[in-house]
Write a protein that holds these residues in place. Sequence first.
Motif, short mmCIF file in Angstrom:
data_model
loop_
_atom_site.label_atom_id
_atom_site.label_comp_id
_atom_site.label_asym_id
_atom_site.label_seq_id
_atom_site.Cartn_x
_atom_site.Cartn_y
_atom_site.Cartn_z
N SER A 178 41.74 31.01 32.21
CA SER A 178 42.68 31.32 31.56
C SER A 178 44.04 31.85 32.32
O SER A 178 45.35 31.68 31.93
N SER A 179 43.69 32.56 33.50
CA SER A 179 44.73 32.73 34.26
C SER A 179 45.52 31.68 34.76
O SER A 179 46.78 31.91 35.33
N ASN B 71 36.25 32.59 46.64
CA ASN B 71 37.64 33.37 46.95
C ASN B 71 37.49 34.02 48.26
O ASN B 71 37.04 35.06 48.33
N ASN C 241 38.00 37.83 48.84
CA ASN C 241 36.89 39.09 48.60
C ASN C 241 36.09 39.20 49.64
O ASN C 241 35.21 39.94 49.77
N PHE D 21 30.04 25.68 45.72
CA PHE D 21 30.66 26.70 45.04
C PHE D 21 30.02 28.12 45.05
O PHE D 21 28.85 27.90 44.74
N TYR E 297 30.38 32.27 43.95
CA TYR E 297 30.99 33.47 43.37
C TYR E 297 29.86 34.39 43.73
O TYR E 297 29.04 34.80 42.60
N LEU F 202 30.86 35.98 37.46
CA LEU F 202 30.60 35.18 36.59
C LEU F 202 29.54 35.26 35.42
O LEU F 202 28.44 36.09 35.86
N GLU G 24 28.96 30.67 31.52
CA GLU G 24 29.44 30.04 32.61
C GLU G 24 28.07 29.41 33.57
O GLU G 24 28.17 28.25 33.77
P1 AFP Z 1 39.54 33.75 34.06
O1 AFP Z 1 39.22 33.05 32.76
O2 AFP Z 1 39.72 35.09 33.61
O3 AFP Z 1 40.90 33.10 34.53
O4 AFP Z 1 38.51 33.80 35.09
C1 AFP Z 1 38.00 32.86 35.69
C2 AFP Z 1 36.70 33.07 36.37
O5 AFP Z 1 35.81 33.64 35.32
C3 AFP Z 1 36.32 31.37 36.64
O6 AFP Z 1 36.23 30.54 35.90
C4 AFP Z 1 36.71 31.40 38.11
O7 AFP Z 1 35.90 30.67 39.07
C5 AFP Z 1 36.44 32.91 38.59
O8 AFP Z 1 36.80 33.56 37.44
C6 AFP Z 1 38.12 32.97 39.39
O9 AFP Z 1 37.91 34.57 40.04
P2 AFP Z 1 39.10 34.97 40.88
O10 AFP Z 1 40.04 35.61 39.96
O11 AFP Z 1 38.25 35.76 41.84
O12 AFP Z 1 39.77 33.72 41.63
#
Ligand code: AFP
Length: 319
Positions: A108-109, A197, A200, A249, A251, A264, A269
């Motif tokens: 959602s960001s 990302n 990190n 991918f 995380y 996550l 998710e």
């Molecule tokens: P939001 O839904 O809060 O934007 O988070 C998205 C998420 O859970 C996942 O969809 C992304 O892969 C990950 O966070 C992105 O994380 P970064 O903020 O570290 O880029």
Amino acid sequence: MQNLSDVLASSTTPDALKTVLTVTTDTCVDISNALKQGSLAGILGMAGNENVQGEEQKKLDVISNDMLKEALMACPAVRAIASEEEDYIVPANTDGEYFIAFDPLDGSSNIDINAMVGTIFSIYHNTGDAPATEADFLIQGKEQVAAGYVLYGPSTMLVLTTGNGVNMFTYDPINSRFVLTHDNVQVAKETQEFAINMSNQRFWSNKIQSYVSDLVQGKEGPRDKNFNMRWVAAMVGDVHRILCRGGVFLYPWDNKDPSKAGKLRLMYEANPMAMLLEQAGGKAHTHTQRILDIQPDAIHQRVAVILGAANEVDKCLSY
Ligand code: AFP
């Protein structure tokens, strides 16, 4: 051309599950329409509250959650729901047969920059005589009967598995239906593209540091091939790219916040994406185990995620 209802009608999917899927995907079309209005509807920006995980909620997180919650709670086949935006599971109909966990608006960001977001869902079969509890809901991902996402990008797409391969549907807004556009999606075992990302990096374990360092050394390093990198910042977008053209991918676990096992969330998710990836011939692991084998201990539990091309996931785990 086949549409979603044709595909479901010709499958062995039970009628009650078909109904849950239809209610979910119809609601996602409504979410897609709300997203298209953007600033015009005054629905961008923050809602002014935090969810149970301490993350600030966007107005559209709340709106999407309310839309899915209302539609699913009214569906007699639904026994309970769990959502990223709900602190606790919400029991629906005691004699319903399905649990559905969802992230109503993943990434959602990205909303405020008009970039890709999506709704992720995971469905389990469960029955009982009493209203469902959180303990009832804590089922391993390998028991999912369906999983998928709706991606709100340049086109709206549904990616779905009911345990018999992965199908992609593209929404046809003229005829109001999801049309099957890619069937039996497969992820190549090898890849030269990764998603992580990088900001990190200093928080990762030494092993993830070495793995990624070997990737970025490309042809001059131990992997002897060049790797490209992409990061959508919405898991739904990164997983979609992997299902379309391969990749891996990550995380991973990091020590930014030692109280968290990763960023996550397992139930809405990692598990649904892991089912899709495995159904498409890929793999999905934490640094220690197959995601679908994890016994959940909480509805909002977090996990490390390494998913995508089977051989590349194995390679990463070999570090
Ligand atoms: P939001 O839904 O809060 O934007 O988070 C998205 C998420 O859970 C996942 O969809 C992304 O892969 C990950 O966070 C992105 O994380 P970064 O903020 O570290 O880029």
